[in-house]
Design a protein around this motif. Structure first.
Motif, PDB file in Angstrom:
ATOM      1  N   LEU A 183      -2.664  -0.495   3.167  1.00 27.96           N
ATOM      2  CA  LEU A 183      -2.251  -1.123   1.911  1.00 27.96           C
ATOM      3  C   LEU A 183      -3.014  -0.512   0.739  1.00 27.96           C
ATOM      4  O   LEU A 183      -2.421  -0.177  -0.302  1.00 27.96           O
ATOM      5  CB  LEU A 183      -2.500  -2.634   1.968  1.00 27.96           C
ATOM      6  N   ILE A 184      -4.309  -0.351   0.871  1.00 31.02           N
ATOM      7  CA  ILE A 184      -5.126   0.200  -0.213  1.00 31.02           C
ATOM      8  C   ILE A 184      -4.744   1.653  -0.481  1.00 31.02           C
ATOM      9  O   ILE A 184      -4.644   2.078  -1.638  1.00 31.02           O
ATOM     10  CB  ILE A 184      -6.620   0.059   0.132  1.00 31.02           C
ATOM     11  N   LEU A 185      -4.505   2.422   0.576  1.00 26.56           N
ATOM     12  CA  LEU A 185      -4.086   3.804   0.393  1.00 26.56           C
ATOM     13  C   LEU A 185      -2.758   3.896  -0.358  1.00 26.56           C
ATOM     14  O   LEU A 185      -2.523   4.843  -1.122  1.00 26.56           O
ATOM     15  CB  LEU A 185      -3.969   4.498   1.750  1.00 26.56           C
ATOM     16  N   ASN A 186      -1.884   2.934  -0.162  1.00 27.93           N
ATOM     17  CA  ASN A 186      -0.578   2.931  -0.825  1.00 27.93           C
ATOM     18  C   ASN A 186      -0.582   2.224  -2.174  1.00 27.93           C
ATOM     19  O   ASN A 186       0.476   1.991  -2.759  1.00 27.93           O
ATOM     20  CB  ASN A 186       0.464   2.283   0.088  1.00 27.93           C
ATOM     21  N   THR A 187      -1.776   1.868  -2.673  1.00 19.60           N
ATOM     22  CA  THR A 187      -1.908   1.193  -3.962  1.00 19.60           C
ATOM     23  C   THR A 187      -2.195   2.224  -5.041  1.00 19.60           C
ATOM     24  O   THR A 187      -3.290   2.789  -5.095  1.00 19.60           O
ATOM     25  CB  THR A 187      -3.050   0.157  -3.910  1.00 19.60           C
ATOM     26  N   PRO A 188      -1.227   2.511  -5.940  1.00 22.52           N
ATOM     27  CA  PRO A 188      -1.462   3.546  -6.953  1.00 22.52           C
ATOM     28  C   PRO A 188      -2.378   3.103  -8.093  1.00 22.52           C
ATOM     29  O   PRO A 188      -3.108   3.920  -8.652  1.00 22.52           O
ATOM     30  CB  PRO A 188      -0.059   3.883  -7.483  1.00 22.52           C
TER      31      PRO A 188
END
Length: 444
Positions: A183-188
């Motif tokens: 989720l954090i990796l996919n948070t721009p």
């Protein structure tokens, strides 16, 4: 370990030791209140200092946020995962398990008369030395802050307005560390990335996640490249176009960009390689969640400093590059390569250049930026230490010698020479002795 007075600022400290042979031990130092509530510090403080292993012997939970419960004969640390309790002095538990504990002594230094804290060395090694000693978090500041400080949020071109998306998604909220990582990796949005990092690490440390999740066949896959907000993506250029930045605002902006990628790299190493290496112990995830939290702190410090120094150029308004993620792509199929290139080449290079950067800010009379950079540099030494620890752990597991294995990984995954001048002292503190890097050149 440290002067006694240095341990009076907080009640819990991370304590990492390394032996001459290269073995690591991660410990937690607990300092409880003196027996007499009105006794002046540091009087009797040493009678309430305890050191024990940082991982619960049951399933390896991080004990840095264990509850401390007192009883007639002493005090116990209660594991946040399954509520197993361990006597702080003996390590014994009513469950029959036993945690490793280490005797503590306070000795007077004959040189200056000050009181120094000494800890019994672990078994299985010689020449143990401290490679990390720092507070667990401001949550354990002593005395506690008069009022909870509002969390610093990075100021960016698109983040000045409130983030609409909640920190914890309203639907399909993550329940494992792997789910939070993806989720954090996919948070721009970088502000939201920082907030989610804090939330995930807190949940992990306090035992509020169902599991790490790396052994699950349904563990989510990380993105090939973490997304960036549109204006940042549009400002991403070739690294050669953003070299040799002279002014302080541009330097702070460039450093903040590196730290945003560093947040992602800390989460990516867990999400990408955890499922592929189910034998990785919980301590691996404890080290890299700590690293992710550090990188989010660094990003926040830098962007806040940038906003104060140059309000007209908030983060995201200047050109940036993504060369760190280029190295992540190259090392995406090998944990050993990832540790070598990202943590023992890139981050070790940071140890070499940070003192010069700090000196440039100091010559400019920018004491606030110097203070920020000194915090970052101290943390980065521990990040290289973590890279060294887990690189050597993998090599020992696979039955190979760490030094030639590292040099082989660099020859395959790095372009050009590993350049000096080297910060030999801080590299050595982190485990990177000269034989690792001198005369080394990659051919990638």
């Amino acid at each position: 370990i440290a002067p006694l007075t240095a341990l009076l600022t907080h009640s819990r400290f991370f304590l990492t030791l390394r032996s001459h042979e290269g073995a690591y031990r991660s410990l937690i130092l607990f300092r409880l209140a003196p027996d007499a509530p009105d006794a002046p510090e540091p009087m009797h403080a040493h009678t309430q200092i305890y050191v024990m292993e940082s991982a619960c012997p049951h399933l390896g939970a991080d004990l840095s946020h264990a509850d401390i419960e007192e009883y007639d004969a002493g005090a116990v640390a209660v594991c946040p995962w399954h509520r197993y309790d361990f006597d702080l002095r003996t390590g014994k538990s009513e469950t029959g398990l036993r945690a490793c504990t280490y005797a503590v002594e306070v000795r007077r230094d004959p040189a200056d008369g000050g009181e120094m804290v000494w800890v019994e060395p672990p078994e299985g090694g010689e020449g143990w030395r401290v490679v990390e000693l720092r507070p667990v978090s401001e949550e354990f500041a002593d005395p506690p802050p008069a009022s909870p400080a509002a969390p610093l949020l990075p100021v960016t071109a698109a983040c000045a307005a409130a983030v609409d998306e909640p920190v914890v998604p309203a639907e399909n909220a993550p329940t494992t560390l792997m789910q939070w990582a993806v989720l954090i990796l996919n948070t721009p949005n970088p502000a939201l990335k920082v907030q989610r990092t804090r939330e995930a690490v807190t949940l992990f440390r306090t035992g509020k996640l169902s599991s790490i999740g790396h052994k699950s066949p349904g563990a989510p896959r990380p993105p090939d490249v973490p997304p960036r907000e549109a204006h940042v993506a549009q400002n991403t250029v070739d690294p050669g176009k953003v070299r040799n930045r002279k002014n302080r605002a541009a330097m702070l902006h460039a450093l903040a960009n590196i730290e945003q990628w560093a947040i992602d790299l800390a989460w990516d190493i867990m999400a990408r390689f955890g499922p592929a290496h189910p034998d990785l112990p919980p301590a691996f995830f404890s080290d890299f969640t700590k690293m992710a939290l550090d990188e989010s702190k660094h990003f926040t410090l830098l962007t806040s400093r940038l906003a104060a120094l140059s309000p007209g150029t908030p983060y995201g308004t200047m050109p940036v590059h993504a060369s760190l993620w280029d190295s992540a792509r190259v090392t995406g199929s090998s944990l050993r390569a990832r540790l070598a290139i990202i943590h023992l080449v890139h981050e070790a290079r940071g140890l070499d250049v940070n003192p010069g950067t700090i000196e440039r800010f100091r010559r400019a009379g920018d004491a606030a930026s110097v203070a920020v950079m000194e915090v970052i540099h101290a943390d980065e030494v521990t990040h290289v230490t973590a890279g060294h620890r887990w690189f050597t752990w993998l090599c020992a597991r696979d039955g190979v010698d760490a030094v030639p294995a590292f040099r082989d990984e660099v020859r395959r995954g790095w372009r050009g020479a590993v350049k000096g001048p080297f910060n030999v002292a801080d590299r050595e503190r982190a485990g990177m002795t000269r034989e690792f890097y001198e005369g080394l050149e990659g051919a990638a």
